[in-house]
Each structure stands twice: as structure tokens, then as C-alpha cells.
Design an enzyme around this catalytic site. Sequence first.
Site, PDB file in Angstrom:
ATOM      1  N   VAL A 192       7.628   7.049  16.919  1.00 36.21           N
ATOM      2  CA  VAL A 192       7.412   7.719  15.634  1.00 36.21           C
ATOM      3  C   VAL A 192       6.158   8.596  15.646  1.00 36.21           C
ATOM      4  O   VAL A 192       6.194   9.747  15.207  1.00 36.21           O
ATOM      5  CB  VAL A 192       7.338   6.689  14.477  1.00 36.21           C
ATOM      6  CG1 VAL A 192       7.045   7.365  13.156  1.00 36.21           C
ATOM      7  CG2 VAL A 192       8.639   5.889  14.398  1.00 36.21           C
TER       8      VAL A 192
ATOM      9  N   LYS B 148       0.852  -1.213   0.000  1.00 39.80           N
ATOM     10  CA  LYS B 148       0.000   0.000   0.000  1.00 39.80           C
ATOM     11  C   LYS B 148       0.877   1.249   0.000  1.00 39.80           C
ATOM     12  O   LYS B 148       0.654   2.171  -0.794  1.00 39.80           O
ATOM     13  CB  LYS B 148      -0.868   0.016   1.252  1.00 39.80           C
ATOM     14  CG  LYS B 148      -1.504   1.356   1.561  1.00 39.80           C
ATOM     15  CD  LYS B 148      -2.369   1.384   2.803  1.00 39.80           C
ATOM     16  CE  LYS B 148      -1.660   1.609   4.069  1.00 39.80           C
ATOM     17  NZ  LYS B 148      -1.361   3.032   4.396  1.00 39.80           N
ATOM     18  N   ASN B 149       1.899   1.274   0.883  1.00 36.98           N
ATOM     19  CA  ASN B 149       2.691   2.502   1.063  1.00 36.98           C
ATOM     20  C   ASN B 149       3.715   2.712  -0.038  1.00 36.98           C
ATOM     21  O   ASN B 149       4.447   3.697  -0.016  1.00 36.98           O
ATOM     22  CB  ASN B 149       3.346   2.513   2.445  1.00 36.98           C
ATOM     23  CG  ASN B 149       2.286   2.671   3.524  1.00 36.98           C
ATOM     24  OD1 ASN B 149       1.144   3.026   3.232  1.00 36.98           O
ATOM     25  ND2 ASN B 149       2.642   2.388   4.756  1.00 36.98           N
TER      26      ASN B 149
ATOM     27  N   ARG C  98      -8.952  -0.320   4.090  1.00 37.79           N
ATOM     28  CA  ARG C  98      -8.102   0.730   3.496  1.00 37.79           C
ATOM     29  C   ARG C  98      -6.719   0.167   3.162  1.00 37.79           C
ATOM     30  O   ARG C  98      -6.067   0.597   2.241  1.00 37.79           O
ATOM     31  CB  ARG C  98      -7.898   1.880   4.491  1.00 37.79           C
ATOM     32  CG  ARG C  98      -9.123   2.643   4.833  1.00 37.79           C
ATOM     33  CD  ARG C  98      -8.757   3.839   5.636  1.00 37.79           C
ATOM     34  NE  ARG C  98      -7.854   4.686   4.864  1.00 37.79           N
ATOM     35  CZ  ARG C  98      -7.982   6.001   4.789  1.00 37.79           C
ATOM     36  NH1 ARG C  98      -8.943   6.601   5.463  1.00 37.79           N
ATOM     37  NH2 ARG C  98      -7.165   6.731   4.082  1.00 37.79           N
TER      38      ARG C  98
ATOM     39  N   ASP D  98       4.332   0.698  12.127  1.00 36.70           N
ATOM     40  CA  ASP D  98       3.078   0.120  11.628  1.00 36.70           C
ATOM     41  C   ASP D  98       2.829  -1.282  12.167  1.00 36.70           C
ATOM     42  O   ASP D  98       1.723  -1.799  12.014  1.00 36.70           O
ATOM     43  CB  ASP D  98       3.074   0.080  10.088  1.00 36.70           C
ATOM     44  CG  ASP D  98       3.090   1.481   9.513  1.00 36.70           C
ATOM     45  OD1 ASP D  98       3.399   1.636   8.325  1.00 36.70           O
ATOM     46  OD2 ASP D  98       2.830   2.442  10.271  1.00 36.70           O
TER      47      ASP D  98
HETATM   48  C1  EPZ Z   1       4.298   6.956   6.046  1.00 35.06           C
HETATM   49  O1  EPZ Z   1       3.579   8.032   6.620  1.00 35.06           O
HETATM   50  C2  EPZ Z   1       3.325   5.785   5.981  1.00 35.06           C
HETATM   51  N1  EPZ Z   1       2.172   6.146   5.159  1.00 35.06           N
HETATM   52  C3  EPZ Z   1       2.845   5.428   7.398  1.00 35.06           C
HETATM   53  O2  EPZ Z   1       2.012   4.283   7.290  1.00 35.06           O
HETATM   54  C4  EPZ Z   1       4.076   5.073   8.245  1.00 35.06           C
HETATM   55  O3  EPZ Z   1       3.665   4.776   9.561  1.00 35.06           O
HETATM   56  C5  EPZ Z   1       5.049   6.259   8.243  1.00 35.06           C
HETATM   57  O4  EPZ Z   1       5.416   6.591   6.876  1.00 35.06           O
HETATM   58  C6  EPZ Z   1       6.322   5.960   9.023  1.00 35.06           C
HETATM   59  O5  EPZ Z   1       6.956   4.830   8.496  1.00 35.06           O
HETATM   60  C7  EPZ Z   1       2.265   6.093   3.808  1.00 35.06           C
HETATM   61  O6  EPZ Z   1       3.301   5.796   3.254  1.00 35.06           O
HETATM   62  C8  EPZ Z   1       1.003   6.409   3.038  1.00 35.06           C
HETATM   63  P1  EPZ Z   1       6.465  10.356   8.137  1.00 35.06           P
HETATM   64  P2  EPZ Z   1       4.201   9.529   6.585  1.00 35.06           P
HETATM   65  O7  EPZ Z   1       6.441  11.566   7.289  1.00 35.06           O
HETATM   66  O8  EPZ Z   1       4.971   9.710   5.329  1.00 35.06           O
HETATM   67  C9  EPZ Z   1       6.897  13.548  11.630  1.00 35.06           C
HETATM   68  C10 EPZ Z   1       0.135   2.936   7.716  1.00 35.06           C
HETATM   69  O9  EPZ Z   1      -0.375   2.458   8.752  1.00 35.06           O
HETATM   70  N2  EPZ Z   1       6.877  14.529  10.526  1.00 35.06           N
HETATM   71  O10 EPZ Z   1       7.662   9.458   8.106  1.00 35.06           O
HETATM   72  O11 EPZ Z   1       3.139  10.498   6.915  1.00 35.06           O
HETATM   73  C11 EPZ Z   1       5.507  12.968  11.834  1.00 35.06           C
HETATM   74  O12 EPZ Z   1       4.788  13.759  12.736  1.00 35.06           O
HETATM   75  C12 EPZ Z   1       0.635   4.365   7.721  1.00 35.06           C
HETATM   76  O13 EPZ Z   1       0.277   2.311   6.632  1.00 35.06           O
HETATM   77  C13 EPZ Z   1       7.157  15.872  10.792  1.00 35.06           C
HETATM   78  O14 EPZ Z   1       7.426  16.254  11.938  1.00 35.06           O
HETATM   79  O15 EPZ Z   1       5.202   9.428   7.832  1.00 35.06           O
HETATM   80  C14 EPZ Z   1       5.752  11.628  12.419  1.00 35.06           C
HETATM   81  O16 EPZ Z   1       5.922  11.775  13.814  1.00 35.06           O
HETATM   82  C15 EPZ Z   1       0.452   5.077   9.050  1.00 35.06           C
HETATM   83  N3  EPZ Z   1       7.096  16.773   9.778  1.00 35.06           N
HETATM   84  C16 EPZ Z   1       7.064  11.208  11.803  1.00 35.06           C
HETATM   85  O17 EPZ Z   1       7.659  12.394  11.268  1.00 35.06           O
HETATM   86  C17 EPZ Z   1       6.790  16.401   8.492  1.00 35.06           C
HETATM   87  O18 EPZ Z   1       6.775  17.270   7.594  1.00 35.06           O
HETATM   88  C18 EPZ Z   1       6.900  10.191  10.693  1.00 35.06           C
HETATM   89  O19 EPZ Z   1       6.164  10.779   9.645  1.00 35.06           O
HETATM   90  C19 EPZ Z   1       6.520  15.043   8.234  1.00 35.06           C
HETATM   91  C20 EPZ Z   1       6.577  14.120   9.259  1.00 35.06           C
END
Ligand code: EPZ
Length: 441
Positions: free
Chosen positions: A349, A39-40, A419, A327
Site C-alpha cells: 500500500v 482515529k481514522n 497522535r 497499519d
Molecule cells: C488512510 O490514509 C489512513 N489515514 C491511513 O492510516 C491508512 O494507512 C490508509 O488510509 C490506508 O488504509 C487516515 O484515515 C487519516 P489512501 P489515506 O488514500 O487516506 C495512494 C495510520 O497509520 N493514493 O488509501 O491517505 C497512496 O499513495 C494512517 O493511521 C494515490 O495514489 O490512504 C497510497 O499508496 C497511515 N492517489 C495508497 O493510495 C491518491 O490521490 C493508499 O492511500 C490517494 C492515494
Amino acid sequence: MNIKNNALKNSRSVFINKKYIEVNGGKSLEGKIKISGAKNSALVLMATSILSKGQINLFNVPQITDVAIMSKILTSMGMNIKSNEDKLEINSKSILHQPQEVFTNLFHSLRASFFCIGPILARLGSANIPLPGGCSIGSRPIDEHIIALEKLGVQFKFKNNYLIAEVITPKKRLIGALIKFNCKSVGATKTLIMAASLAKGRTILKNSSQEPEIVDLANILNKMGAKVKGAGTECITIEGVESLEGCDYRVMPDRIEAGTYLIAAAMTRSKITFSSIEPKHLKEVIKKLEMCGCKFEYSDKFLKIIPNQILNSVDITTLPYPGFPTDLQAPFMALMTTANGVSTIKETVFENRMHHVKELNKMGAQISLKDNTAKVVGVKKLKASSVIGFDLRGTAALAIAGLYANGKSIIQGLEHLERGYEDFALKLKKIGAEIKHKKQN
Ligand code: EPZ
């Protein structure tokens, strides 16, 4: 007491979602599970098609609602999408335009829609898209995306929950830059790789995320004619090119789906064989399951898990890849509820990813929570109950607990599972689980 009626009676009183799963647990399972496409990865590869003037043919795309929503979003921008089982044909030959306001709620319902901003800016020189909301697991900020895109020559304004972005360089073309992310962000790393692929000059990304889905993205972009090096490491270099062509690409296997079912096998003490799985993406998860007392048999196309009857309690701390994936924090916590001893589960995270603790405790688990650290005291039994899933991976964790508990459990939140997991109940039914999708009339 009749578990069934009681669980159903209780569940009616607190039904917040119409769709639920009914699991008759306590059985050992046996057989084979085929892992679907990730999915991701699929969601970002779909967004990447915006960059191409040709046709992108994606294979091994999971049939899940997030993919359906992303398809609607791309169609709203004038792209042409044809789907046939696990194949998606996407072409953006037709003139791309900004997403229509009418699709705002689609963007709000799918965080991954934000992956479109980089490609739209690279293709059109401006972007006008709804701000992605937070969700049940955290505020999900986008500051890393914004700060980095500004270095590529983008100016942002915010108006009524919309992001208005303009490329303010000559000829409205993004320009390469040196970017050092303040935190590991999978999404920001993906956004910048896509934007930089059509920028003028070189972009260097430091402190990049290293997830396998980022390697998948770099692979498809390089097939389209991009020049991306270093994906999978913390330093990625992108030499911008003038345009990108179409290509055929097969989505990588879903490591989180695979990890979920590996944990379900361990939980039910079942020997399960997996096909279309990539064990190298699951090193940390397999290591932790081996510490629990599971053995693994590898062949070039299959992975078999052989769990011990008695599982040891094991501590985990979630970390960016290659650490233990956030995840799989909830599914692993479900596993630890019936392990022998006490385990500590630390979520680093996301700030709000522990909704499943209360629901697991309703099933007889003994979990205490302080800040983002759970202490799980293993118990001998879980009791079949009516529980509520509040997010994708938390609902999967409750289903795993339901597979273990003797009797009939009702797990609300099926729409979360749909989803992100293709044929969740069907795959488990095929290995002997008594599990059904149901809808409250
Ligand atoms: C991706 O989300 C995945 N989603 C998530 O999977 C996954 O848990 C996550 O990466 C971490 O591996 C998809 O790929 C669609 P991040 P993403 O940007 O890209 C902080 C699932 O269950 N952050 O790595 O949104 C944020 O708050 C989903 O399949 C900032 O501070 O994750 C978080 O604490 C859930 N500023 C951490 O980084 C930013 O601009 C990780 O976020 C962006 C992120």
C-alpha cells in the site's frame, strides 16, 4: 553489562526526540483492555461536521493529538467546538470561512486535514487550503481526489503550496457524476462521499475503498439527512440533497488500536480480554493470529486471545480492506521476529513503510529487506535496546518488541504514539506492563 545504563547512555548519544518510552520487558501480561474510538474515523467525522448547518455531537472520540489538531483546524474556519472527555460538540452555524493562513503549519502536520476540502467546496463553493505534504511512509499523492472533484465541477490552481479550488458550475453548486477511481484510496473515497452529499444529482463511485471507517462516514451522513448507499462495497451511490442537519453519533471502535494490542498479547504470550472491540473488522488479522497459534474466545461484548508459547511464522501481504491492513504491518513484523521459522512480509500500500526493520534488527531480530518485502527469520530472544520510532505504527511495533525483550528498552518517538493511540502506556500498565512515558531533560 548493565542494560539500563548502557541503553540510556546509547540513547543520549542519538536522541533525536525529547520524548520516549521506557519499557522493562520480558513479562507475561494479564487483564482487560478497552478499545477507544477509531482515529481514522473520528478525524473524517469531524471534517464532515462542516457540511451540517446544525450541531454534531460525537461520542467515543479518542483523546489523541491528531484530534486536537483537527479541532484547531475547524476552529480556524469559524466553527465552534466544545470537548468533554470523549465527547465533541461541533457546530458550524457561525459563518464558515476559509482556514486562516496562520494555520498552514497545522494542515501540514495532519494529513487528515485534507478531508476538509470536500465539505468546504460543498458548503462554500471554493476552497483555499495548504497542500498536504508527504510523510515518512510515502509521498501520499492526492491525484485521485483532484481528478474526481474536477468531475463534480471543480477547477484547481496551485499557488505557493496552496490549493485554490473553485466550483465553476451555475450557482457554484457541485454536480453529481460517475467516477471510477484508478486506485483504491480511502481518503479519496471519503472526500468524494462528503462532497457528493450536497451536490446536485447523483454521484456513483466505482473502485471505492471498503474500509469500515467509510461505512462509519456513510452512517453519520445518512443520520444528517444524506442519501449514501453501498458504503463498504466497491460501488457507492450518493443522491445529493439540499442541506444536512445536526445529529448525535458514536465513533466506531478503533480496529488498528485493537489489532496492535492483540499482537502485543500474542508477542508477550499473554491472555488478554478486549472490550469495546468489533471482531468483524479484524477478520484477516484474527485469521493470521490463529495461523500463528493463537486461540480466541468470543462473547457478545468481549474477545479474549489465548496465545501459544511457541508461535508459528506466518506470511502476510498488506492490501486494502478486507485484506491485511497496512497499519498493522509493522506490529505484525515485530511479532514474527520471535516466531518459529521464516515469514515473508510484503507491503503493497505505501512505498516507504519499513523504517522499523533497522530498529528491530538493533534489538537482535533477523530481518532482511528487498524492495518492499521483508524476510523475517525467527529468533529465540530480543535484546533490550535504545531504538527510534519514525512513524506511528513503527513506534508501536518497537514498543511491542520492547515488551518482549528482557530488560529496559528506550523507544524514542513517543510523540508519534500520542497522535494515534489514546493512553498507550496506561492501557499496557493496567495489564501489568512496566512501561513509562519519559522526557529527556
Ligand atoms: C488512510 O490514509 C489512513 N489515514 C491511513 O492510516 C491508512 O494507512 C490508509 O488510509 C490506508 O488504509 C487516515 O484515515 C487519516 P489512501 P489515506 O488514500 O487516506 C495512494 C495510520 O497509520 N493514493 O488509501 O491517505 C497512496 O499513495 C494512517 O493511521 C494515490 O495514489 O490512504 C497510497 O499508496 C497511515 N492517489 C495508497 O493510495 C491518491 O490521490 C493508499 O492511500 C490517494 C492515494
